[in-house]
Every structure is written in C-alpha cells, then in structure tokens.
Design a protein around this motif. Structure first.
Motif, short mmCIF file in Angstrom:
data_model
loop_
_atom_site.label_atom_id
_atom_site.label_comp_id
_atom_site.label_asym_id
_atom_site.label_seq_id
_atom_site.Cartn_x
_atom_site.Cartn_y
_atom_site.Cartn_z
N PRO A 125 80.10 7.72 63.78
CA PRO A 125 79.80 6.29 63.94
C PRO A 125 78.31 5.97 63.95
CG PRO A 125 81.50 6.96 65.48
CD PRO A 125 81.03 8.20 64.82
N SER A 126 77.48 6.86 64.51
CA SER A 126 76.07 6.48 64.65
C SER A 126 75.31 6.59 63.34
CB SER A 126 75.39 7.34 65.73
OG SER A 126 75.15 8.62 65.23
N THR A 127 75.88 7.29 62.32
CA THR A 127 75.15 7.39 61.06
C THR A 127 75.79 6.58 59.93
OG1 THR A 127 76.37 9.37 60.49
CG2 THR A 127 74.22 9.68 61.50
N ALA A 128 77.03 6.12 60.11
CA ALA A 128 77.71 5.51 58.96
C ALA A 128 77.92 4.01 59.12
CB ALA A 128 79.04 6.21 58.71
N GLY A 129 77.08 3.36 59.92
CA GLY A 129 77.13 1.90 59.95
C GLY A 129 77.89 1.29 61.11
N THR A 130 78.72 2.09 61.82
CA THR A 130 79.49 1.51 62.93
C THR A 130 78.56 1.04 64.06
OG1 THR A 130 81.24 3.07 62.41
CG2 THR A 130 81.41 1.90 64.49
N ALA A 131 77.69 1.94 64.49
CA ALA A 131 76.79 1.60 65.59
C ALA A 131 75.85 0.47 65.20
CB ALA A 131 75.99 2.83 66.01
N GLN A 132 75.33 0.54 63.97
CA GLN A 132 74.39 -0.49 63.51
C GLN A 132 75.08 -1.85 63.44
OE1 GLN A 132 74.82 2.47 62.18
NE2 GLN A 132 72.83 3.51 62.21
N SER A 133 76.35 -1.86 62.99
CA SER A 133 77.09 -3.13 62.95
C SER A 133 77.29 -3.68 64.35
CB SER A 133 78.45 -2.93 62.28
OG SER A 133 78.30 -2.34 61.02
N ALA A 134 77.60 -2.77 65.30
CA ALA A 134 77.78 -3.21 66.68
C ALA A 134 76.48 -3.81 67.21
CB ALA A 134 78.21 -2.03 67.55
#
Lengths: 325, 252
Positions: A86-95
């Motif tokens: 999640p932290s490298t594939a856009g999940t965390a950034q989207s959050a």
C-alpha cells in the motif's frame, strides 16, 4: 496440512508469540518518563503514565504493524504480484490526498470522519491502480511494482502541491512519516477497526488463497471473484487509511513481512495469516523500541526506522538465493 | 448432457465462433481437435462460464451456465485452463485440497480428505504431496492441476490441453487415468487435444473444429481418415490401423 508442516507451524507460532510478548513488556518499560515497576501500583503517576501513554503506544504499534502486514499480503494477492504494497502503490498517497482535502474543506471534521474520507480516497486510488495493473502483461512481473511507484509518486506529488499551496506542508509529514510519539489514550483507538479488518481477512483466508490462483481458477471453484476483489480492496484501503490518519504511513512492512512468511511457510493463508499479522506487529514494535533507544532521550520516528530496517531486509530478500524447500 | 445451441462469439472485429450447436451426452470422453485458433479453448471457456455468452445458449445437466449460480455450477463441472500458472507457494496436497472448496466452502470433512488422498493417488502424486508446487517439474505441476480438478468431484470435467508439458509416459498415464474415471466413475470428459493419436486411442468421440466452426464429428474410426484429416488440418497424412485403433502418420 501435513504433519511435518503442522509441527513446524506450531513451533513457529510459539516463537512468534513469545517474541511479541517480550517486546510488549519491554515497550511498556522504555521511555523518557520515569516509571519504576516496583512503585507501579503505589505511585499513581507511574500507573497513569502506563495507561495513558505507554500502553496505548505499544498497542498502536502492534495494531498498525499487524494491519499493514495483512494489507500488504492482500494487496499482493489482488495484484498477483509479490512486489507491491500500500505505501508504494498509491493507496497511502490516495489516503493522504483524502485527508488533506477534508482538512482543507471541513477543518472541524472529527477524526472518524477524516478516516472515512481517507478510506474512500484510498479505495478509489487502489481500484485505479489494480484496474491498470491487471492490464499489464503478466510476462513482465516488474512492470506492476514499477507502475505502482510512478502512480504513487504522481499522487504524492499532487498531495505535496496542494499542501504547499494551502500552507499545510507541516501537517503533511504527520501523515507521510509514521510516528508513535503522539499516541495517547483516546487518540489511537480507531486502529482497532484495522484489527477488525484483520479478523475479516482471516475469516475469508481460504478465498484469498484461491484468488491468488487467478480469476479463472477462482470462478471454476465457485468463488464470486468480483465480490472478493471488492472485499479485498476495502480491507487494504481501510487499514492503510487508518494507519495514515492515526500514526502516519509506515513503509516496507506490507512488503517484507508477507514475503518472508511466504518463503518460510508458503502461501496457504489459513495457516500463514496469523504469522503475517504477528510478524508485522513484531517488526513495527521492534523498530519503534529501537527508535526510542538509539538517541535516548530523543526519538527517531518509526517511519524513518522502518525505512532503514525494512529497506535492508528487502535487499536481503532480493539478493539471497531463493530457497527451495 | 452438455447442450450447446447456436453459440457465437466475437472479440472486436474477429469472429471466434460461428453459430455452434453441439450436444455432448453424459459419460465418455469427447476430444476437441483442430488447428490453432479454431476456437476450441473459447468454446470450452464458454461452457465453463469463464467468459460471458454473447449469443446462443449453453446448459450443463439442464442448468443454463449463464444464469445458474456460480457456486452450484462448481459442483457440476470443473475446468482446467491451458495457461494455468500457479504463482502461490502451495503444497501439492493443499492445492488439490482446494478442489474441495465448492463443497465445504473451505471446511474439510473426513470424506474430503479421503477424496484428496484418492486424487493424489490417481495421478501418482502421493510421494510429492508435501512438496511446494514451484519445486515441481512442468509435468508434475500439470498432474497436480488435473488432480485438483478431479478432486472437485464433478460429473463433468473440461480439460484444455492437459497433455502440455507431459512426457510420453505421463501423457499416456493421464489419458489412461481419464479413461478409467470415465468408465468407472461415469464422468463426462471434454478434452482439447493436439495429439490426434491420443484422441484416436482414448476418446469415444472426436469433434473437429476449424475457423470457429465444427467441421467433423464422429468416432475415432469415422473421423480419422485421410480425407477428413486433410479437410481439418490442410495437409495429407496416412492413416494405418493397429489393433482396431487408427494411427495417423503426420510426422513426415
């Protein structure tokens, strides 16, 4: 499971449980505040320190670590690729984008509402990632993580830009770099929702294992593939978003822990899921303790610690010869 | 009985299947043969509801495949795709065990364990049952996948080129196992084959496809004649009969 495998997993289970217990007690004892165990129950202030700060911090590290490891495992299952998290594939950034927009538009919103907004944004961002990842040729397994890095980078850049325009850059590091030093009683409890998601993952562990066999095999075995995909997305998004909102993002947990457990025990999630959760908790709690001790009485945030430790473990995983048990 | 009525399929501009109608009665082995791109795999995946029906009707045992719940169909028919890749680190026994998923939704009963053991034995995997799939050779992996489909315990078994990666010994063993389960357990097996002689030796019926149409249909001795084979594959080949089995000499 065969007898040999069952024996091995029960032994590993004892070791993991023992390590977690030791770290748990140790974490309660480490900190700047004075908290002698001998006067714990006679000195009201020592007990208060334990209940208000040390215990919540320890629990937060365990919950975040276990949750992020499971989120990484499920993300890898959904993408059918071992090198995403999640932290490298856009999940965390989207959050982060979600919580940033809510903070701008509705500054007075409650933490729960912010978490919901972050989860929704994470869900959207992760769905887009997966839709694209499933179109990439399966013969090129490194395209998926590469695409994830670029995709996460683009969303992260948008987050930074918005924060810079709104003069919120300082807030941003609270979400992007995990840190347990601000965790107090009353400010971490949302993480228990992440624990609930871990329980859901354990309930559907067999289905997740089948999903890893691919769409056709899943349908052939009577699985509702589309619905399982949605459930997996929700689990990943909620856990990641809660972590971002409550303690900030912690990198590498979701990447290295599932890979190590898979090498040791395989991918039958009914058996391995508890170990993934326990190992994630051990890793994050261990890093947090280390971060408290290295520059005592100052602290190194757990996000920074994990960046170093997790990166080293990842390199070790890459360069070590693959084991064939 | 598998009943296929007026099924057509197109991908964009390409017409993959043209108005196919075919009835496969219960029991026995039906081999689908034909040149590459004939539409054999597409037809198989339509029967197994792996892609949506665009036109026509398909039913298995009277259950329409497009409206019957997925879970119920999984107890009636099992499919093994030709390009099945297992990237998970699962032990052979675990993989075969997932064949039982449609029955207990993950909970394995003593009966399930007995069926798993039987499947492992049927496909000569007992000694390999604790090995991780990724450590097996291509042929062993293929057998594990067939064993998983067999463990599903369905009356209908659809296999897409299961002889891929198998050496002569195991190709023969697999075909003989299939023959046995068709004869003893009354299974209905539909199998895509490229080795025409395996089809001739083991199938009850051969259905030949070419460019999205069925071009020939009959018993091995009906179908394996020089003229029919030329019509299907586009070149001349000799056919000899040994012990009542037609053998196609297509090598030179």
């Amino acid at each position: 499971m065969s007898i040999a495998a069952a024996k091995q997993s029960s032994k590993t289970g004892w070791i993991a449980g023992l390590m977690l217990a030791i770290l748990f007690v140790f974490s309660l004892c480490v900190g700047v505040g004075d908290m002698p165990i001998s006067r714990l129950f006679s000195d009201g202030r020592a007990l208060e320190l334990l209940l208000v700060s040390r215990l919540p911090r320890t629990l937060a590290a365990i919950l975040a670590g276990a949750g992020l490891a499971i989120a990484g495992l499920i993300m890898q299952t959904l993408a059918r690729n071992r090198y995403v998290e999640p932290s490298t594939a856009g999940t965390a950034q989207s959050a982060e984008l979600g919580i940033l927009l809510v903070t701008l538009l509705l500054p007075s919103a409650s933490l729960l509402f912010k978490s919901l907004a972050a989860s929704a944004a994470a869900l959207l961002g992760t769905s887009l990632f997966l839709m694209t990842a499933h179109r990439l040729p399966p013969t090129q397994p490194f395209l998926v993580p590469l695409f994830g890095l670029v995709y996460g980078g683009v969303i992260g850049a948008a987050v930074t830009f918005v924060a810079w325009r709104a003069d919120l850059l300082q807030y941003l590091s609270v979400w992007t770099n995990g840190d347990f030093s601000g965790v107090l009683r009353g400010r971490y409890e949302l993480l228990w929702l992440g624990a609930l998601m871990v329980v859901v993952a354990w309930i559907v562990a067999d289905r997740l294992t089948i999903m890893a066999l691919g769409r056709d095999a899943s349908i052939g075995l009577g699985l509702d593939y589309a619905r399982m995909l949605q459930l997996g997305l929700i689990i990943v998004s909620v856990i990641s978003a809660l972590s971002v909102v409550v303690v900030g993002m912690i990198p590498f947990v979701g990447l290295v822990v599932p890979n190590i457990v898979s090498r040791l025990m395989g991918d039958n999630m009914r058996g391995t899921l508890p170990f993934v959760a326990a190992s994630g908790a051990i890793l994050v709690l261990g890093c947090d303790i280390l971060g408290r001790l290295l520059r005592y009485p100052y602290e190194i945030p757990v996000g920074t610690m994990m960046g170093c430790v997790g990166g080293l473990i990842f390199l070790w995983l890459l360069f070590r010869r693959p084991s064939h048990v | 009985m598998i009943r296929i009525e007026n099924v057509s399929l197109r991908h964009g501009q390409t017409q993959i299947l043209h108005d196919i109608s075919l009835t496969i009665p219960k029991g026995g082995i039906t081999a689908l043969v034909g040149p590459n791109g004939a539409g054999k795999s597409s037809l198989l995946s339509l029967i197994a509801r792996l892609q949506p029906l665009q036109a026509g009707r398909i039913s298995v045992d009277g259950f329409p495949v497009d409206t019957t719940p997925n879970r119920d169909l999984a107890r009636i028919l099992a499919i093994l795709r030709q390009d099945s890749i297992v990237t998970s680190r699962l032990r052979v026994r675990e993989l075969v065990g997932f064949g039982r998923f449609p029955h207990g939704r993950g909970r394995l009963t003593p009966d399930d364990y007995a069926i798993i053991d039987q499947s492992l034995q049927q496909f000569d995997l007992t000694d390999l049952s604790d090995r991780f799939i990724e450590t097996l050779s291509g042929g062993q992996r293929q057998r594990a996948l067939v064993a998983m489909a067999f463990a599903q315990g369905t009356d209908y078994l659809l296999l897409d080129e299961p002889l891929n990666n198998l050496d002569m010994y195991f190709a023969r063993e697999l075909m003989r196992s299939l023959r046995r389960i068709a004869d003893e357990n009354g299974k209905t097996i539909v199998i895509v084959l490229h080795d025409i002689n395996q089809a001739g030796a083991h199938a009850d019926r051969i259905v030949a496809m070419k460019a999205g149409r069925i071009v020939a249909d009959g018993t091995p001795s009906d179908l394996l004649t020089p003229n029919t084979l030329q019509a299907i594959f586009g070149f001349e080949m000799r056919v000899e009969t040994f012990d009542d089995t037609p053998v196609v000499l297509h090598f030179r």
